[in-house]
Design an enzyme around this catalytic site. Structure first.
Site, mmCIF file in Angstrom:
data_model
loop_
_atom_site.group_PDB
_atom_site.id
_atom_site.type_symbol
_atom_site.label_atom_id
_atom_site.label_comp_id
_atom_site.label_asym_id
_atom_site.label_seq_id
_atom_site.Cartn_x
_atom_site.Cartn_y
_atom_site.Cartn_z
ATOM 1 N N TYR A 115 0.832 -1.212 0.000
ATOM 2 C CA TYR A 115 0.000 0.000 0.000
ATOM 3 C C TYR A 115 0.863 1.256 0.000
ATOM 4 C CZ TYR A 115 -3.467 3.467 1.259
ATOM 5 O OH TYR A 115 -4.282 4.569 1.238
ATOM 6 N N TRP A 117 1.116 5.678 -1.670
ATOM 7 C CA TRP A 117 0.820 6.655 -2.711
ATOM 8 C C TRP A 117 1.900 6.763 -3.765
ATOM 9 C CZ3 TRP A 117 -2.594 11.130 -3.459
ATOM 10 C CH2 TRP A 117 -3.856 10.940 -2.861
HETATM 11 N N1 LIG Z 1 -2.285 8.130 12.488
HETATM 12 C C1 LIG Z 1 -2.654 8.240 11.217
HETATM 13 N N2 LIG Z 1 -2.071 7.468 10.270
HETATM 14 C C2 LIG Z 1 -2.444 7.589 8.988
HETATM 15 C C3 LIG Z 1 -3.440 8.511 8.593
HETATM 16 C C4 LIG Z 1 -4.045 9.297 9.608
HETATM 17 O O1 LIG Z 1 -4.952 10.099 9.344
HETATM 18 N N3 LIG Z 1 -3.606 9.161 10.885
HETATM 19 N N4 LIG Z 1 -3.790 8.609 7.273
HETATM 20 C C5 LIG Z 1 -3.614 7.419 6.457
HETATM 21 C C6 LIG Z 1 -3.808 7.663 5.033
HETATM 22 S S1 LIG Z 1 -5.293 8.383 4.595
HETATM 23 C C7 LIG Z 1 -2.931 7.261 4.082
HETATM 24 S S2 LIG Z 1 -3.395 7.350 2.429
HETATM 25 C C8 LIG Z 1 -1.629 6.673 4.428
HETATM 26 C C9 LIG Z 1 -0.494 7.112 3.488
HETATM 27 O O2 LIG Z 1 0.554 6.229 3.584
HETATM 28 P P1 LIG Z 1 1.610 6.055 2.395
HETATM 29 O O3 LIG Z 1 0.943 6.192 1.075
HETATM 30 O O4 LIG Z 1 2.371 4.809 2.656
HETATM 31 O O5 LIG Z 1 2.543 7.314 2.650
HETATM 32 P P2 LIG Z 1 3.600 8.016 1.696
HETATM 33 O O6 LIG Z 1 4.474 8.829 2.570
HETATM 34 O O7 LIG Z 1 2.902 8.712 0.586
HETATM 35 O O8 LIG Z 1 4.448 6.780 1.158
HETATM 36 C C10 LIG Z 1 4.871 6.668 -0.153
HETATM 37 C C11 LIG Z 1 6.303 6.167 -0.166
HETATM 38 O O9 LIG Z 1 6.635 5.889 -1.510
HETATM 39 C C12 LIG Z 1 7.948 6.390 -1.784
HETATM 40 N N5 LIG Z 1 8.025 6.647 -3.218
HETATM 41 C C13 LIG Z 1 7.683 7.755 -3.906
HETATM 42 N N6 LIG Z 1 7.876 7.574 -5.220
HETATM 43 C C14 LIG Z 1 8.347 6.318 -5.368
HETATM 44 C C15 LIG Z 1 8.726 5.535 -6.507
HETATM 45 O O10 LIG Z 1 8.661 5.966 -7.648
HETATM 46 N N7 LIG Z 1 9.140 4.259 -6.265
HETATM 47 C C16 LIG Z 1 9.216 3.729 -5.017
HETATM 48 N N8 LIG Z 1 9.631 2.469 -4.879
HETATM 49 N N9 LIG Z 1 8.885 4.460 -3.931
HETATM 50 C C17 LIG Z 1 8.445 5.721 -4.108
HETATM 51 C C18 LIG Z 1 8.061 7.624 -0.922
HETATM 52 O O11 LIG Z 1 9.433 7.931 -0.687
HETATM 53 C C19 LIG Z 1 7.302 7.206 0.343
HETATM 54 O O12 LIG Z 1 8.144 6.632 1.294
HETATM 55 O O13 LIG Z 1 -1.299 7.020 5.780
HETATM 56 C C20 LIG Z 1 -2.322 6.650 6.693
HETATM 57 N N10 LIG Z 1 -1.843 6.793 8.043
HETATM 58 N N1 LIG Z 2 -1.395 18.417 2.463
HETATM 59 C C1 LIG Z 2 -1.846 17.150 2.443
HETATM 60 N N2 LIG Z 2 -3.066 16.903 1.935
HETATM 61 C C2 LIG Z 2 -3.535 15.638 1.931
HETATM 62 C C3 LIG Z 2 -2.779 14.548 2.410
HETATM 63 C C4 LIG Z 2 -1.494 14.843 2.968
HETATM 64 O O1 LIG Z 2 -0.773 13.952 3.442
HETATM 65 N N3 LIG Z 2 -1.066 16.150 2.953
HETATM 66 N N4 LIG Z 2 -3.271 13.269 2.337
HETATM 67 C C5 LIG Z 2 -4.372 13.015 1.417
HETATM 68 C C6 LIG Z 2 -5.038 11.749 1.721
HETATM 69 S S1 LIG Z 2 -4.315 10.293 1.217
HETATM 70 C C7 LIG Z 2 -6.248 11.695 2.308
HETATM 71 S S2 LIG Z 2 -7.025 10.182 2.533
HETATM 72 C C8 LIG Z 2 -6.950 12.897 2.728
HETATM 73 C C9 LIG Z 2 -7.471 12.720 4.137
HETATM 74 O O2 LIG Z 2 -8.445 13.600 4.395
HETATM 75 P P1 LIG Z 2 -8.979 13.740 5.876
HETATM 76 O O3 LIG Z 2 -8.945 12.427 6.549
HETATM 77 O O4 LIG Z 2 -10.272 14.405 5.827
HETATM 78 O O5 LIG Z 2 -7.869 14.722 6.466
HETATM 79 P P2 LIG Z 2 -7.303 14.985 7.920
HETATM 80 O O6 LIG Z 2 -6.455 16.193 7.781
HETATM 81 O O7 LIG Z 2 -6.657 13.758 8.445
HETATM 82 O O8 LIG Z 2 -8.569 15.289 8.810
HETATM 83 C C10 LIG Z 2 -9.370 16.430 8.572
HETATM 84 C C11 LIG Z 2 -9.860 17.013 9.861
HETATM 85 O O9 LIG Z 2 -10.840 16.194 10.463
HETATM 86 C C12 LIG Z 2 -10.983 16.648 11.798
HETATM 87 N N5 LIG Z 2 -11.439 15.565 12.661
HETATM 88 C C13 LIG Z 2 -10.709 14.585 13.222
HETATM 89 N N6 LIG Z 2 -11.505 13.780 13.962
HETATM 90 C C14 LIG Z 2 -12.751 14.282 13.873
HETATM 91 C C15 LIG Z 2 -14.015 13.890 14.405
HETATM 92 O O10 LIG Z 2 -14.157 12.897 15.120
HETATM 93 N N7 LIG Z 2 -15.076 14.649 14.068
HETATM 94 C C16 LIG Z 2 -14.973 15.749 13.277
HETATM 95 N N8 LIG Z 2 -16.085 16.406 12.994
HETATM 96 N N9 LIG Z 2 -13.802 16.144 12.775
HETATM 97 C C17 LIG Z 2 -12.706 15.414 13.053
HETATM 98 C C18 LIG Z 2 -9.615 17.106 12.240
HETATM 99 O O11 LIG Z 2 -9.709 18.354 12.898
HETATM 100 C C19 LIG Z 2 -8.817 17.125 10.955
HETATM 101 O O12 LIG Z 2 -8.050 18.286 10.803
HETATM 102 O O13 LIG Z 2 -6.093 14.021 2.703
HETATM 103 C C20 LIG Z 2 -5.383 14.134 1.465
HETATM 104 N N10 LIG Z 2 -4.771 15.431 1.413
HETATM 105 MO MO LIG Z 3 -5.369 8.571 2.259
#
Ligand SMILES: Nc1nc2c(c(=O)[nH]1)N[C@H]1C(S)=C(S)[C@@H](COP(=O)(O)OP(=O)(O)OC[C@H]3O[C@@H](n4cnc5c(=O)[nH]c(N)nc54)[C@H](O)[C@@H]3O)O[C@H]1N2
Ligand SMILES: Nc1nc2c(c(=O)[nH]1)N[C@H]1C(S)=C(S)[C@@H](COP(=O)(O)OP(=O)(O)OC[C@H]3O[C@@H](n4cnc5c(=O)[nH]c(N)nc54)[C@H](O)[C@@H]3O)O[C@H]1N2
Ligand SMILES: [Mo]
Length: 767
Positions: A115, A117
Site C-alpha cells: 500500500y 501513494w
Molecule cells: N495516524 C494516522 N495514520 C495515517 C493517517 C491518519 O490520518 N492518521 N492517514 C492514512 C492515510 S489516509 C494514508 S493514504 C496513508 C499514506 O501512507 P503512504 O501512502 O504509505 O505514505 P507516503 O508517505 O505517501 O508513502 C509513499 C512512499 O513511496 C515512496 N516513493 C515515492 N515515489 C516512489 C517511486 O517511484 N518508487 C518507489 N519504490 N517508492 C516511491 C516515498 O518515498 C514514500 O516513502 O497514511 C495513513 N496513516
Molecule cells: N497536504 C496534504 N493533503 C492531503 C494529504 C497529505 O498527506 N497532505 N493526504 C491526502 C489523503 S491520502 C487523504 S485520505 C486525505 C485525508 O483527508 P482527511 O482524513 O479528511 O484529512 P485529515 O487532515 O486527516 O482530517 C481532517 C480534519 O478532520 C478533523 N477531525 C478529526 N476527527 C474528527 C471527528 O471525530 N469529528 C470531526 N467532525 N472532525 C474530526 C480534524 O480536525 C482534521 O483536521 O487528505 C489528502 N490530502
Molecule cells: Mo489517504
C-alpha cells in the site's frame, strides 16, 4: 542533463500535489507551478532540497544478519548494520529468495499489498509495477483491499448508497456548490491543505475559490470539527467544536429534532429510502428507552443542545449539503458517521439535488467534486493474480502476527495467510500504519522484507534488501487522473541519484533472472510503454472528436487537455430525477437507512442502521487528551519530509504539536517547548505551539514526521522526531469494514526536561 537557464526551458512535470515546471538556474533546481493553477500548493517547494538530499538512497544494501545467516524471522530488523552490495549481487540474492519462497511455501506466502501513494505517473507508479511483477513472474501474491483513506466508507457506502467512486466523486460538484447550496454542514471541514492533493495530479486547485464564491453568494458554512482551521477563511464559517468521535451522536440529535418537530421530508423517506421505521424507532427511543434528542447528543458531543436543535431547524427546507471528511471514519466505529450523514441528508430530502444531499470526502482530496474525464486514461496492466487471499489493508500487523487466525470482513469469515516474504514498493508502512512498536514486531516474523525506496524511510531501514529507486524528477512518465482534464508529459530534469534505478528496470532485471522477462516487459522499454499507454487516450480522444495529437507532438507540447463529462449529478442525480428508471445499485434500489444485509451479519459493532456506539478508546486519567493525528499541510504523508517546505515547518527539528493555551498552562508548557506525548503504546517528542484554533482537551500532531527511535535496541523506543503512529491504536473500525482507526486516540502530554536527543531520521544508516 542540460541545465536550462531560461524560464521557457523549464520542463513540464507533475506530482500528486500539482502540475509544475522544473529546471535548473545557476545550479539550483527551480520549481514553478503551472501558470493555470489559481492556488498552487506550497508542497511543490519540497522538491528542490529533496532531490539531492543525504536522505536519498545511493546504492543497494542488504542487512548484515540476513546476508550472513540467510532468510528467517529476526528481531534485528531496524537494528543491524546494512551492507552495501552491487546491483548484480542484490538482484541475484533477491531472485534466488523469491524462487525459494515460491517453491517452498507457494506464492500464497508472499504479501505484495504494498500500500502507498508512491508518485504520480501512469507508468512508473510503483504499486502498479510491483503488482504486475509479482503476477507476471511468480503467479501472484496476497493482496490488500480498500485504503487507509476510506477503509470504513469503502464498505459502508456501497451498502447504503451505491458504488464508492460514482457516489462520492461524481455526484455533487464544486460548480453546484457555488451555484446552489444554501447551507453546508461540514463535518471534519474541508481544509484546503487537504484538497491540495489528488492522486495522479491536480492542474487547478479550485476549492478555496469555490468556497469563497459560494460564501459571497450567501451560502452559510458551519464547521463541525475539533480544529477551527479545518475550513479556509474564505468560507466565512461558524465553528462548532465538538468532542472528537461524537459526530454520530450530534447528527442523531439533529435528526431527533427534525423528526419530533415534523421538519423531516416524509415523502422523500417513503419514496427514495427503505428502513425509516426501524431507524425512527431507535431515534425516538422506542427500542432502548433513550430518545436520541438534542440534550442527549449535547451530553456526548459537548455541543450545546440549543445549538444542535437550532442547526436542525435552520437546515430544514434549505438546499443543504452534508459533507464529511475522510477523517471521521478513520476512527472507531467509523462506519456510523458516514451512514448517519447519508440518513441526515435523506431526512432533509436533499439527496440527488444539485448542490444538496450528502457528499462524502468533498474537499478531503482534490478528486472529489470534479467532473469526470470523458476519455480513456490507461494504467499499467496488472496481469493475473492466482492467489485469492487478501486482507483489508490496515490489518497488516494482525496478519503477520496471527497466521491462520480467522477474522470477519463484510459478512465473510476469512483466515490470515502465513506470510514469509513481504515486498514493498511505493509506500511507507512506518508512516501509515498504527502502533509502530507492534508493527516492528510483526515484521520480525517474516523471512524476508524487501523494499524499493527513494530515501531512507524507517521502512527502508527495517528491510533485509533495500533497492534504491529514482525519484519522479529523474525519469519520464505521463501524469493523468480521471478527475482532472490535464494530461502531462512528465519530462525528467535530473540524472538518477547515485546508483538509483527505476522500479521498472529493477523488476525487469529480476524478471529476467526468473526467466520471465518477456511476460513482464512485453518487449517494451519505458518509452515504449509511454507510447503504448498514451495511444489508448489518443484513440479515445479521436473517437470523441477531440484533437488527438500523436505521442511526439504531445511530448513536445508537454500537455493535453482532455474533455470532461457533463455535470448531471451522477447516479444520485439520476436516481432523484427518476427513481424507477435509475434505481440505486443497492439491494433495495433505494437509500438504505436500514440494511437487512448488514443486520443479518449480526455484528454488534455495526448494527443494521446508524447507531451511536460508545468508543473504547476515550480519555482517562493516564491519557486525558484526545490527539488528532491528521494529514500534514507541508507534505504528502511522509514523502519528502526532508524537503524545504516540510523541514522549515519543524521547530528545533521536531514536528509541531498544537494544543489549546489552557491545556498547555495546566502542564507548564509554553510556546516552542519540546514536549513528550505518551500513552500505553509508545511515546514521541514534538515542539508545542499554543493555539485557540484547537478545541480544549484536544491536541493535534500531523502524520508524516519520519519515525526516529532514540535507541532502536529498546522495544518501545521514544520517537524523537514526532511520528504520532507510535501512539495510535491498531484496531479495525468494526467487523464490517476493518478500516484504519489512526485519526484519533488518547494521550498525556508533558514538558520534556531531559537532554534533547539528536534527530537522525534523515541521516543515512550505519553501513
Ligand atoms: N495516524 C494516522 N495514520 C495515517 C493517517 C491518519 O490520518 N492518521 N492517514 C492514512 C492515510 S489516509 C494514508 S493514504 C496513508 C499514506 O501512507 P503512504 O501512502 O504509505 O505514505 P507516503 O508517505 O505517501 O508513502 C509513499 C512512499 O513511496 C515512496 N516513493 C515515492 N515515489 C516512489 C517511486 O517511484 N518508487 C518507489 N519504490 N517508492 C516511491 C516515498 O518515498 C514514500 O516513502 O497514511 C495513513 N496513516
Ligand atoms: N497536504 C496534504 N493533503 C492531503 C494529504 C497529505 O498527506 N497532505 N493526504 C491526502 C489523503 S491520502 C487523504 S485520505 C486525505 C485525508 O483527508 P482527511 O482524513 O479528511 O484529512 P485529515 O487532515 O486527516 O482530517 C481532517 C480534519 O478532520 C478533523 N477531525 C478529526 N476527527 C474528527 C471527528 O471525530 N469529528 C470531526 N467532525 N472532525 C474530526 C480534524 O480536525 C482534521 O483536521 O487528505 C489528502 N490530502
Ligand atoms: Mo489517504
Amino acid at each position: 542533463m542540460n541545465a536550462p537557464t531560461d524560464p521557457k526551458d523549464l520542463k513540464p512535470h507533475a506530482a500528486h500535489w500539482g502540475v509544475f515546471r522544473a529546471g535548473w538556474r545557476d545550479g539550483t533546481l527551480v520549481v514553478e507551478p503551472h501558470p493555470g493553477d489559481p492556488d498552487p500548493s506550497p508542497i511543490l517547494q519540497n522538491f528542490p532540497e529533496a532531490l539531492r538530499h543525504r536522505a536519498r538512497i545511493a546504492q543497494p544494501m542488504v542487512r548484515r544478519g540476513w546476508l550472513e545467516n540467510g532468510p528467517g524471522p529476526s528481531d534485528r530488523r531496524g537494528r543491524d548494520e546494512l551492507v552495501p552490495v552491487s546491483w548484480d549481487q542484490a538482484l541475484d540474492l533477491l531472485a534466488g529468495e523469491l524462487a525459494r519462497v515460491r517453491d517452498q511455501h507457494g506464492v500464497r506466502s508472499i504479501f505484495g499489498g504494498s500500500y502507498g501513494w508512491s508518485s504520480a505517473g501512469r507508468f512508473h507508479h510503483a504499486q502498479s509495477q510491483v503488482h504486475r511483477f509479482l503476477n507476471t513472474t511468480l503467479g501472484g501474491y496476497v493482496r490488500s483491499i480498500n485504503s487507509y483513506s476510506a477503509g470504513a466508507s469503502n464498505v459502508i457506502i456501497p451498502h447504503v448508497l451505491g458504488p464508492f467512486e460514482p457516489v462520492t466523486r461524481h455526484s455533487v460538484t464544486w460548480d453546484q456548490v457555488v451555484e446552489h447550496t444554501e447551507l453546508v454542514l461540514a463535518f471534519g471541514g474541508m481544509a484546503v491543505k487537504n484538497s491540495a492533493v489528488g492522486g495522479g495530479g491536480v492542474s487547478k486547485h479550485i476549492e478555496r475559490g469555490a468556497m469563497g464564491a459560494a460564501h459571497a453568494r450567501g451560502c452559510r458554512f458551519v464547521l463541525i470539527a475539533p480544529l477551527r482551521d479545518d475550513l479556509p477563511e474564505e468560507a466565512g464559517a461558524e465553528w462548532l467544536p465538538l468532542t472528537p468521535g461524537t459526530d454520530t451522536a450530534l447528527m442523531l440529535g439533529m435528526a431527533h429534532t427534525l423528526a419530533t418537530e415534523n421538519l423531516h421530508d416524509r415523502d422523500f423517506l417513503d419514496r427514495f429510502c427503505v428502513g425509516w421505521p426501524e431507524f425512527e424507532a431507535y431515534l425516538l427511543g422506542h427500542k432502548d428507552g433513550t430518545p436520541k434528542d438534542a440534550a442527549w447528543a449535547a451530553a456526548i458531543s459537548g455541543v450545546k443542545a440549543e445549538s444542535i436543535a437550532q442547526l436542525a431547524r435552520d437546515a430544514a427546507g434549505k438546499r443543504v449539503l452534508v459533507t464529511m471528511a475522510h477523517s471521521l471514519q478513520r476512527a472507531e466505529h467509523g462506519e456510523q458517521p458516514v451512514w448517519m450523514g447519508a440518513v441526515l441528508a435523506a431526512m432533509l430530502g436533499q439527496i440527488g439535488l444539485p448542490g444538496g444531499g450528502f457528499n462524502y470526502a468533498l474537499g478531503s482530496i482534490a478528486h472529489y467534486g470534479k467532473r469526470k474525464v470523458a476519455v480513456a486514461v490507461a494504467g499499467l496492466p496488472q496481469g493475473r493474480n492466482t492467489v485469492r487471499d487478501f486482507i483489508p489493508v490496515a490489518r497488516i500487523s494482525d496478519m503477520l502476527l496471527n497466521p491462520g487466525a480467522p477474522f470477519d470482513y463484510d459478512g465473510q469469515k476469512l483466515t490470515y495467510p502465513d506470510i514469509k516474504l513481504v515486498y514493498w514498493a511505493g509506500g511507507n508502512p512506518f508512516h501509515h500504519h498504527q502502533d509502530i512498536n507492534r508493527l516492528r514486531e510483526a515484521f520480525y516474523r517474516v523471512d524476508t522484507l524487501v523494499v524499493h525506496e527513494t530515501a531512507w524511510t524507517a521502512t527502508a531501514r527495517h528491510a533485509d534488501i533495500i533497492l534504491p529507486c529514482t525519484m519522479t524528477l529523474e525519469r519520464e512518465d505521463i501524469a493523468a487522473a480521471t478527475t482532472d482534464p490535464l494530461m502531462v508529459a512528465m519530462h525528467p530534469v535530473s540524472a538518477p541519484y547515485g546508483e538509483a534505478r527505476d522500479d521498472y528496470s529493477i523488476f525487469a532485471a529480476l524478471a529476467a533472472r526468473l526467466g520471465k522477462e518477456d511476460a513482464f516487459t512485453e518487449g517494451r522499454d519505458a518509452r515504449g510503454w509511454l507510447r503504448h499507454l498514451y495511444e489508448i487516450t489518443r484513440v479515445s480522444m479521436a473517437e470523441h472528436g477531440a484533437p488527438a495529437p500523436d505521442f511526439d507532438t504531445f511530448w513536445a507540447a508537454g500537455e493535453l487537455e482532455m474533455p470532461l463529462e457533463q455535470d448531471t449529478g451522477g447516479i444520485l442525480g439520476a436516481f432523484r430525477r427518476d427513481p424507477d428508471a435509475h434505481p440505486l445499485p443497492t439491494p433495495s434500489g433505494k437509500v438504505e437507512i436500514f440494511s437487512a444485509t448488514i443486520d443479518a451479519f449480526g455484528y454488534d459493532d455495526c448494527p443494521g442502521h446508524p447507531t451511536w456506539l460508545e468508543p473504547v478508546d476515550v480519555p482517562n486519567d493516564a491519557a486525558p487528551l484526545w490527539i488528532v493525528a491528521n494529514q500534514p499541510a507541508t507534505r504528502l504523508h511522509s514523502q519528502l519530509d526532508f524537503g524545504g517546505t516540510s523541514a522549515n515547518s519543524k521547530r528545533r527539528g521536531r514536528e509541531v504539536m498544537r494544543m489549546h493555551p489552557a491545556d498547555a498552562a495546566a502542564r507548564g508548557i509554553a510556546e516552542g517547548d519540546v514536549v513528550r506525548l505518551f500513552n500505553g503504546r509508545g511515546a514521541c517528542l514534538a515542539a508545542a505551539a499554543l493555539s485557540d484554533a484547537v478545541a480544549p482537551g484536544v491536541v493535534q500532531l500531523a502524520t508524516g514526521a519520519w519515525y526516529d527511535p532514540a535507541d532502536p535496541e529498546e522495544d518501545k523506543p521514544l520517537c524523537v522526531h514526532g511520528n504520532p503512529n507510535v501512539l495510535t491504536r491498531d484496531a479495525g473500525t468494526s467487523r464490517l469494514a476493518q478500516g484504519c482507526t489512526g485519526q484519533l486516540t488518547t494521550v498525556q502530554v508533558e514538558l520534556f526536561t531531559g537532554n534533547l536527543p539528536p534527530i537522525r531520521a534523515w541521516d543515512p544508516p550505519a553501513v
